[in-house]
Design a protein around this motif. Structure first.
Motif, PDB file in Angstrom:
ATOM      1  N   ALA A  67      -6.997   5.239  -3.159  1.00 45.03           N
ATOM      2  CA  ALA A  67      -6.465   4.046  -2.641  1.00 45.03           C
ATOM      3  C   ALA A  67      -7.020   3.365  -1.706  1.00 45.03           C
ATOM      4  O   ALA A  67      -7.313   2.277  -1.760  1.00 45.03           O
ATOM      5  N   TYR A  68      -7.371   4.023  -0.685  1.00 48.07           N
ATOM      6  CA  TYR A  68      -7.949   3.448   0.690  1.00 48.07           C
ATOM      7  C   TYR A  68      -9.638   3.043   0.387  1.00 48.07           C
ATOM      8  O   TYR A  68      -9.856   2.024   0.472  1.00 48.07           O
ATOM      9  N   LEU A 117       0.822  -1.333  -0.005  1.00 44.13           N
ATOM     10  CA  LEU A 117      -0.099  -0.187   0.050  1.00 44.13           C
ATOM     11  C   LEU A 117       0.931   1.291  -0.042  1.00 44.13           C
ATOM     12  O   LEU A 117       0.649   2.210  -0.582  1.00 44.13           O
ATOM     13  N   SER A 118       1.885   1.204   0.718  1.00 41.14           N
ATOM     14  CA  SER A 118       2.825   2.333   0.738  1.00 41.14           C
ATOM     15  C   SER A 118       3.505   2.592  -0.678  1.00 41.14           C
ATOM     16  O   SER A 118       3.451   3.808  -1.008  1.00 41.14           O
ATOM     17  N   TRP A 142      -9.220   0.048  -1.775  1.00 40.75           N
ATOM     18  CA  TRP A 142      -8.741  -1.183  -0.803  1.00 40.75           C
ATOM     19  C   TRP A 142      -9.937  -1.644   0.094  1.00 40.75           C
ATOM     20  O   TRP A 142     -10.063  -3.013   0.202  1.00 40.75           O
ATOM     21  N   PRO A 171      -3.714   8.750  -4.999  1.00 45.20           N
ATOM     22  CA  PRO A 171      -4.093   9.608  -3.832  1.00 45.20           C
ATOM     23  C   PRO A 171      -4.561   8.747  -2.807  1.00 45.20           C
ATOM     24  O   PRO A 171      -5.423   7.689  -3.119  1.00 45.20           O
ATOM     25  N   LEU A 172      -4.196   9.030  -1.428  1.00 45.02           N
ATOM     26  CA  LEU A 172      -4.613   8.174  -0.260  1.00 45.02           C
ATOM     27  C   LEU A 172      -6.222   7.720  -0.440  1.00 45.02           C
ATOM     28  O   LEU A 172      -6.490   6.664  -0.201  1.00 45.02           O
ATOM     29  N   LEU A 225       0.937   4.197  -3.022  1.00 45.07           N
ATOM     30  CA  LEU A 225       0.532   5.785  -2.586  1.00 45.07           C
ATOM     31  C   LEU A 225       1.476   6.452  -3.158  1.00 45.07           C
ATOM     32  O   LEU A 225       1.246   7.885  -3.182  1.00 45.07           O
TER      33      LEU A 225
END
Length: 114
Positions: free
Chosen positions: A63-64, A51-52, A67, A59-60, A55
């Motif tokens: 991505a989240y 995930l890191s 996810w 964009p967070l 990123l």
């Protein structure tokens, strides 16, 4: 290779790692079984590492969102087929709405560069 494509590949690896880790969380029986506990720890570490990396180009929030929704859908799929955990209509509709939200973000949002 396109950095966005690589980022989405890392996000995919993060999601798969997290789903495998969650599967072994169930199998660890509240951390009382050593091997499943070790596997889940390794999978969760891998998930956050991937995930890191994702990123760097995604964009967070996007991505989240991906996810979370894809992870929930895959975890529900594993729960159904591996642990015989049934889903009612409301759960199926809710999961479908989350996936639909990700599709809307990917297709229409200016937060995601295409």
């Amino acid at each position: 290779m396109d950095s966005k494509l690589v980022a989405y590949a890392f996000l995919g690896l993060a999601i798969v790692s997290e789903v495998i880790g969650s599967t072994f969380l169930q199998k660890s029986e509240q951390f009382t079984k050593a091997i499943p506990t070790l596997i889940l720890a390794v999978c969760y570490l891998a998930a956050f590492y991937f995930l890191s990396l994702a990123l760097k180009a995604i964009p967070l929030g996007v991505a989240y969102g991906i996810w979370g929704s894809v992870g929930i859908a895959l975890t529900a799929f594993v729960g159904y087929f591996v642990f015989n955990q049934k889903l009612d209509l409301a759960a199926i509709i809710g999961i479908s709405l989350m996936i639909s939200g990700v599709i809307v973000i990917q297709v229409f949002s200016k937060s995601v560069s295409h």
